[in-house]
Motif scaffolding. Structure first.
Motif, PDB file in Angstrom:
ATOM      1  N   ALA A 172      18.408 -18.428  49.177  1.00 50.98           N
ATOM      2  CA  ALA A 172      18.246 -17.848  47.844  1.00 50.98           C
ATOM      3  C   ALA A 172      18.728 -16.398  47.812  1.00 50.98           C
ATOM      4  CB  ALA A 172      16.785 -17.941  47.403  1.00 50.98           C
ATOM      5  N   MET A 173      18.306 -15.612  48.790  1.00 50.63           N
ATOM      6  CA  MET A 173      18.682 -14.196  48.782  1.00 50.63           C
ATOM      7  C   MET A 173      20.173 -14.010  49.060  1.00 50.63           C
ATOM      8  SD  MET A 173      15.964 -13.038  47.670  1.00 50.63           S
ATOM      9  CE  MET A 173      16.382 -11.317  47.621  1.00 50.63           C
ATOM     10  N   SER A 174      20.737 -14.808  49.948  1.00 54.21           N
ATOM     11  CA  SER A 174      22.171 -14.739  50.219  1.00 54.21           C
ATOM     12  C   SER A 174      22.974 -15.084  48.959  1.00 54.21           C
ATOM     13  CB  SER A 174      22.521 -15.697  51.360  1.00 54.21           C
ATOM     14  OG  SER A 174      23.911 -15.770  51.536  1.00 54.21           O
ATOM     15  N   THR A 175      22.566 -16.129  48.278  1.00 53.28           N
ATOM     16  CA  THR A 175      23.250 -16.535  47.047  1.00 53.28           C
ATOM     17  C   THR A 175      23.103 -15.469  45.972  1.00 53.28           C
ATOM     18  OG1 THR A 175      22.840 -18.865  47.583  1.00 53.28           O
ATOM     19  CG2 THR A 175      23.419 -18.346  45.299  1.00 53.28           C
ATOM     20  N   LYS A 176      21.920 -14.904  45.854  1.00 51.55           N
ATOM     21  CA  LYS A 176      21.670 -13.842  44.866  1.00 51.55           C
ATOM     22  C   LYS A 176      22.615 -12.662  45.104  1.00 51.55           C
ATOM     23  CE  LYS A 176      17.737 -11.160  42.994  1.00 51.55           C
ATOM     24  NZ  LYS A 176      18.440  -9.985  42.616  1.00 51.55           N
ATOM     25  N   ILE A 177      22.744 -12.261  46.354  1.00 49.91           N
ATOM     26  CA  ILE A 177      23.625 -11.138  46.701  1.00 49.91           C
ATOM     27  C   ILE A 177      25.075 -11.465  46.344  1.00 49.91           C
ATOM     28  CG2 ILE A 177      24.590  -9.848  48.659  1.00 49.91           C
ATOM     29  CD1 ILE A 177      21.703 -10.044  49.906  1.00 49.91           C
ATOM     30  N   GLN A 178      25.525 -12.681  46.661  1.00 47.32           N
ATOM     31  CA  GLN A 178      26.904 -13.083  46.348  1.00 47.32           C
ATOM     32  C   GLN A 178      27.152 -13.052  44.837  1.00 47.32           C
ATOM     33  OE1 GLN A 178      27.259 -16.989  48.025  1.00 47.32           O
ATOM     34  NE2 GLN A 178      27.645 -16.241  50.092  1.00 47.32           N
ATOM     35  N   LEU A 179      26.213 -13.572  44.083  1.00 49.50           N
ATOM     36  CA  LEU A 179      26.389 -13.637  42.629  1.00 49.50           C
ATOM     37  C   LEU A 179      26.339 -12.247  41.999  1.00 49.50           C
ATOM     38  CD1 LEU A 179      24.262 -16.809  41.823  1.00 49.50           C
ATOM     39  CD2 LEU A 179      26.765 -16.606  41.840  1.00 49.50           C
ATOM     40  N   GLU A 180      25.456 -11.403  42.488  1.00 47.55           N
ATOM     41  CA  GLU A 180      25.390 -10.036  41.959  1.00 47.55           C
ATOM     42  C   GLU A 180      26.666  -9.267  42.289  1.00 47.55           C
ATOM     43  OE1 GLU A 180      20.577  -9.382  41.750  1.00 47.55           O
ATOM     44  OE2 GLU A 180      21.620  -8.746  43.574  1.00 47.55           O
ATOM     45  N   ALA A 181      27.227  -9.493  43.468  1.00 45.54           N
ATOM     46  CA  ALA A 181      28.489  -8.840  43.842  1.00 45.54           C
ATOM     47  C   ALA A 181      29.622  -9.277  42.922  1.00 45.54           C
ATOM     48  CB  ALA A 181      28.835  -9.154  45.298  1.00 45.54           C
ATOM     49  N   ALA A 182      29.510 -10.496  42.382  1.00 41.59           N
ATOM     50  CA  ALA A 182      30.523 -11.012  41.460  1.00 41.59           C
ATOM     51  C   ALA A 182      30.263 -10.556  40.019  1.00 41.59           C
ATOM     52  CB  ALA A 182      30.571 -12.535  41.521  1.00 41.59           C
ATOM     53  N   GLY A 183      29.193  -9.784  39.804  1.00 43.90           N
ATOM     54  CA  GLY A 183      28.941  -9.218  38.483  1.00 43.90           C
ATOM     55  C   GLY A 183      27.919  -9.944  37.628  1.00 43.90           C
ATOM     56  N   TYR A 184      27.239 -10.915  38.186  1.00 41.74           N
ATOM     57  CA  TYR A 184      26.230 -11.650  37.424  1.00 41.74           C
ATOM     58  C   TYR A 184      24.861 -10.998  37.593  1.00 41.74           C
ATOM     59  CZ  TYR A 184      29.749 -15.299  37.116  1.00 41.74           C
ATOM     60  OH  TYR A 184      30.902 -15.993  36.869  1.00 41.74           O
ATOM     61  N   ARG A 185      24.043 -11.132  36.572  1.00 39.93           N
ATOM     62  CA  ARG A 185      22.636 -10.726  36.663  1.00 39.93           C
ATOM     63  C   ARG A 185      21.872 -11.950  37.147  1.00 39.93           C
ATOM     64  NH1 ARG A 185      18.366 -11.036  32.619  1.00 39.93           N
ATOM     65  NH2 ARG A 185      16.644  -9.781  33.391  1.00 39.93           N
ATOM     66  N   VAL A 186      21.192 -11.832  38.272  1.00 39.31           N
ATOM     67  CA  VAL A 186      20.474 -12.957  38.854  1.00 39.31           C
ATOM     68  C   VAL A 186      18.981 -12.655  38.823  1.00 39.31           C
ATOM     69  CG1 VAL A 186      20.205 -14.445  40.871  1.00 39.31           C
ATOM     70  CG2 VAL A 186      22.439 -13.456  40.350  1.00 39.31           C
ATOM     71  N   LEU A 187      18.237 -13.528  38.168  1.00 40.50           N
ATOM     72  CA  LEU A 187      16.795 -13.377  38.143  1.00 40.50           C
ATOM     73  C   LEU A 187      16.250 -13.612  39.540  1.00 40.50           C
ATOM     74  CD1 LEU A 187      16.171 -15.451  34.894  1.00 40.50           C
ATOM     75  CD2 LEU A 187      16.247 -12.955  35.107  1.00 40.50           C
ATOM     76  N   PHE A 188      15.094 -13.025  39.849  1.00 46.67           N
ATOM     77  CA  PHE A 188      14.517 -13.236  41.171  1.00 46.67           C
ATOM     78  C   PHE A 188      14.313 -14.728  41.378  1.00 46.67           C
ATOM     79  CE2 PHE A 188      11.450 -13.335  44.583  1.00 46.67           C
ATOM     80  CZ  PHE A 188      11.990 -12.402  45.449  1.00 46.67           C
ATOM     81  N   PRO A 189      14.751 -15.264  42.514  1.00 52.87           N
ATOM     82  CA  PRO A 189      14.701 -16.716  42.737  1.00 52.87           C
ATOM     83  C   PRO A 189      13.287 -17.293  42.646  1.00 52.87           C
ATOM     84  CG  PRO A 189      16.048 -15.632  44.409  1.00 52.87           C
ATOM     85  CD  PRO A 189      15.364 -14.551  43.636  1.00 52.87           C
ATOM     86  N   VAL A 190      13.212 -18.513  42.125  1.00 52.46           N
ATOM     87  CA  VAL A 190      11.960 -19.263  42.109  1.00 52.46           C
ATOM     88  C   VAL A 190      12.097 -20.441  43.061  1.00 52.46           C
ATOM     89  CG1 VAL A 190      11.334 -18.526  39.784  1.00 52.46           C
ATOM     90  CG2 VAL A 190      12.614 -20.633  40.081  1.00 52.46           C
ATOM     91  N   MET A 191      10.946 -20.952  43.547  1.00 56.84           N
ATOM     92  CA  MET A 191      10.979 -21.941  44.624  1.00 56.84           C
ATOM     93  C   MET A 191      10.491 -23.322  44.223  1.00 56.84           C
ATOM     94  SD  MET A 191       9.652 -19.624  47.751  1.00 56.84           S
ATOM     95  CE  MET A 191      10.889 -19.454  49.010  1.00 56.84           C
ATOM     96  N   THR A 192       9.957 -23.480  43.027  1.00 49.81           N
ATOM     97  CA  THR A 192       9.430 -24.783  42.625  1.00 49.81           C
ATOM     98  C   THR A 192      10.003 -25.186  41.275  1.00 49.81           C
ATOM     99  OG1 THR A 192       7.505 -23.968  41.383  1.00 49.81           O
ATOM    100  CG2 THR A 192       7.225 -24.273  43.780  1.00 49.81           C
ATOM    101  N   GLY A 193       9.967 -26.481  41.007  1.00 53.28           N
ATOM    102  CA  GLY A 193      10.408 -26.974  39.717  1.00 53.28           C
ATOM    103  C   GLY A 193       9.542 -26.452  38.591  1.00 53.28           C
ATOM    104  N   GLU A 194       8.257 -26.330  38.847  1.00 50.06           N
ATOM    105  CA  GLU A 194       7.335 -25.818  37.830  1.00 50.06           C
ATOM    106  C   GLU A 194       7.687 -24.380  37.463  1.00 50.06           C
ATOM    107  OE1 GLU A 194       5.373 -29.025  40.224  1.00 50.06           O
ATOM    108  OE2 GLU A 194       6.352 -27.161  40.796  1.00 50.06           O
TER     109      GLU A 194
END
Length: 124
Positions: free
Chosen positions: A16-38
Protein backbone atom coordinates in the motif's frame (compact mmCIF):
# COMPACT_ATOMS: atom_id res chain seq x y z
CA UNK A 1 -8.03 22.03 -12.37
CA UNK A 2 -9.15 19.51 -9.75
CA UNK A 3 -6.52 17.11 -8.50
CA UNK A 4 -7.39 13.45 -9.13
CA UNK A 5 -8.05 11.59 -5.90
CA UNK A 6 -7.42 7.86 -5.63
CA UNK A 7 -8.67 5.57 -2.87
CA UNK A 8 -6.17 2.78 -2.29
CA UNK A 9 -7.60 -0.42 -0.78
CA UNK A 10 -4.80 -2.86 0.10
CA UNK A 11 -4.35 -5.00 3.20
CA UNK A 12 -0.58 -5.38 2.86
CA UNK A 13 0.88 -2.20 4.31
CA UNK A 14 4.22 -2.36 2.46
CA UNK A 15 2.47 -2.75 -0.90
CA UNK A 16 0.00 0.00 0.00
CA UNK A 17 2.69 2.50 0.97
CA UNK A 18 4.87 1.68 -2.05
CA UNK A 19 1.90 2.14 -4.38
CA UNK A 20 0.90 5.38 -2.63
CA UNK A 21 4.40 6.79 -3.13
CA UNK A 22 4.41 5.81 -6.84
CA UNK A 23 1.02 7.39 -7.45
CA UNK A 24 1.87 10.58 -5.58
CA UNK A 25 5.11 10.88 -7.59
CA UNK A 26 2.94 10.71 -10.72
CA UNK A 27 0.87 13.66 -9.44
CA UNK A 28 -2.17 11.94 -7.97
CA UNK A 29 -3.67 12.67 -4.57
CA UNK A 30 -3.85 9.35 -2.74
CA UNK A 31 -6.00 8.95 0.33
CA UNK A 32 -4.41 7.07 3.21
CA UNK A 33 -4.80 3.37 2.35
CA UNK A 34 -7.57 1.31 3.92
CA UNK A 35 -7.27 -2.42 4.60
CA UNK A 36 -10.82 -3.80 4.65
CA UNK A 37 -13.81 -3.82 2.35
CA UNK A 38 -15.89 -2.19 5.07
CA UNK A 39 -13.40 0.69 5.36
CA UNK A 40 -13.36 1.01 1.56
CA UNK A 41 -17.14 1.46 1.40
CA UNK A 42 -17.13 3.98 4.23
CA UNK A 43 -14.19 5.95 2.84
CA UNK A 44 -15.62 5.97 -0.69
CA UNK A 45 -18.87 7.32 0.67
CA UNK A 46 -17.23 10.10 2.68
CA UNK A 47 -14.52 11.13 0.18
CA UNK A 48 -16.03 10.27 -3.24
CA UNK A 49 -12.68 9.50 -4.91
CA UNK A 50 -12.15 9.80 -8.67
CA UNK A 51 -10.77 6.24 -8.88
CA UNK A 52 -10.40 3.24 -6.58
CA UNK A 53 -7.46 0.86 -6.68
CA UNK A 54 -8.84 -2.24 -4.93
CA UNK A 55 -7.19 -5.47 -3.86
CA UNK A 56 -9.57 -8.42 -4.13
CA UNK A 57 -8.55 -10.30 -0.99
CA UNK A 58 -8.87 -8.07 2.04
CA UNK A 59 -8.96 -8.37 5.78
CA UNK A 60 -12.42 -8.24 7.33
CA UNK A 61 -15.76 -9.68 6.28
CA UNK A 62 -16.07 -7.95 2.90
CA UNK A 63 -13.77 -8.75 -0.03
CA UNK A 64 -12.86 -6.27 -2.76
CA UNK A 65 -15.55 -7.40 -5.18
CA UNK A 66 -18.29 -7.14 -2.55
CA UNK A 67 -17.02 -3.71 -1.54
CA UNK A 68 -17.05 -2.56 -5.17
CA UNK A 69 -20.66 -3.66 -5.58
CA UNK A 70 -21.63 -1.71 -2.45
CA UNK A 71 -19.73 1.38 -3.59
CA UNK A 72 -21.36 1.33 -7.02
CA UNK A 73 -24.76 1.69 -5.31
CA UNK A 74 -23.90 5.31 -4.44
CA UNK A 75 -20.84 6.29 -6.53
CA UNK A 76 -20.12 5.41 -10.18
CA UNK A 77 -16.36 5.50 -9.79
CA UNK A 78 -13.82 3.63 -11.93
CA UNK A 79 -12.38 0.66 -10.04
CA UNK A 80 -9.09 -1.05 -10.84
CA UNK A 81 -8.84 -4.42 -9.14
CA UNK A 82 -5.40 -5.69 -8.22
CA UNK A 83 -4.96 -9.36 -7.46
CA UNK A 84 -2.43 -12.14 -7.32
CA UNK A 85 -5.18 -14.48 -8.56
CA UNK A 86 -6.94 -12.99 -11.63
CA UNK A 87 -9.25 -16.01 -11.85
CA UNK A 88 -11.10 -14.63 -8.84
CA UNK A 89 -12.89 -12.09 -11.03
CA UNK A 90 -15.22 -13.58 -13.59
CA UNK A 91 -16.39 -11.90 -16.77
CA UNK A 92 -19.86 -11.88 -15.19
CA UNK A 93 -18.49 -9.89 -12.23
CA UNK A 94 -16.93 -7.38 -14.61
CA UNK A 95 -20.20 -7.07 -16.55
CA UNK A 96 -22.06 -6.40 -13.31
CA UNK A 97 -19.63 -3.65 -12.39
CA UNK A 98 -19.68 -2.07 -15.86
CA UNK A 99 -17.17 -0.55 -18.23
CA UNK A 100 -15.26 1.43 -15.63
CA UNK A 101 -13.57 -1.68 -14.26
CA UNK A 102 -10.28 -3.43 -14.97
CA UNK A 103 -8.15 -6.16 -13.40
CA UNK A 104 -4.39 -5.93 -12.90
CA UNK A 105 -2.30 -8.90 -11.81
CA UNK A 106 0.23 -8.58 -8.99
CA UNK A 107 2.97 -7.70 -9.00
CA UNK A 108 1.98 -4.58 -10.91
CA UNK A 109 4.77 -2.48 -12.32
CA UNK A 110 4.44 1.28 -12.01
CA UNK A 111 4.15 1.92 -15.76
CA UNK A 112 1.32 -0.60 -16.23
CA UNK A 113 -0.50 0.85 -13.23
CA UNK A 114 -0.25 4.41 -14.53
CA UNK A 115 -1.36 3.37 -18.02
CA UNK A 116 -4.39 1.61 -16.56
CA UNK A 117 -5.33 4.63 -14.47
CA UNK A 118 -5.01 6.88 -17.52
CA UNK A 119 -7.54 4.74 -19.39
CA UNK A 120 -10.15 5.99 -16.92
CA UNK A 121 -8.72 9.35 -15.87
CA UNK A 122 -6.61 11.22 -18.43
CA UNK A 123 -3.54 12.99 -17.04
CA UNK A 124 -4.04 16.64 -16.06
Amino acid sequence: MKETTILLVEDELIIAMSTKIQLEAAGYRVLFPVMTGEEAVSRAQSDLPDLILMDLLLKGQTNGLQAALEIRKFHQVPILFVTGNPGMVSSRDLETLGDATAVLTKPVNAQALLQSIQQFIPPA
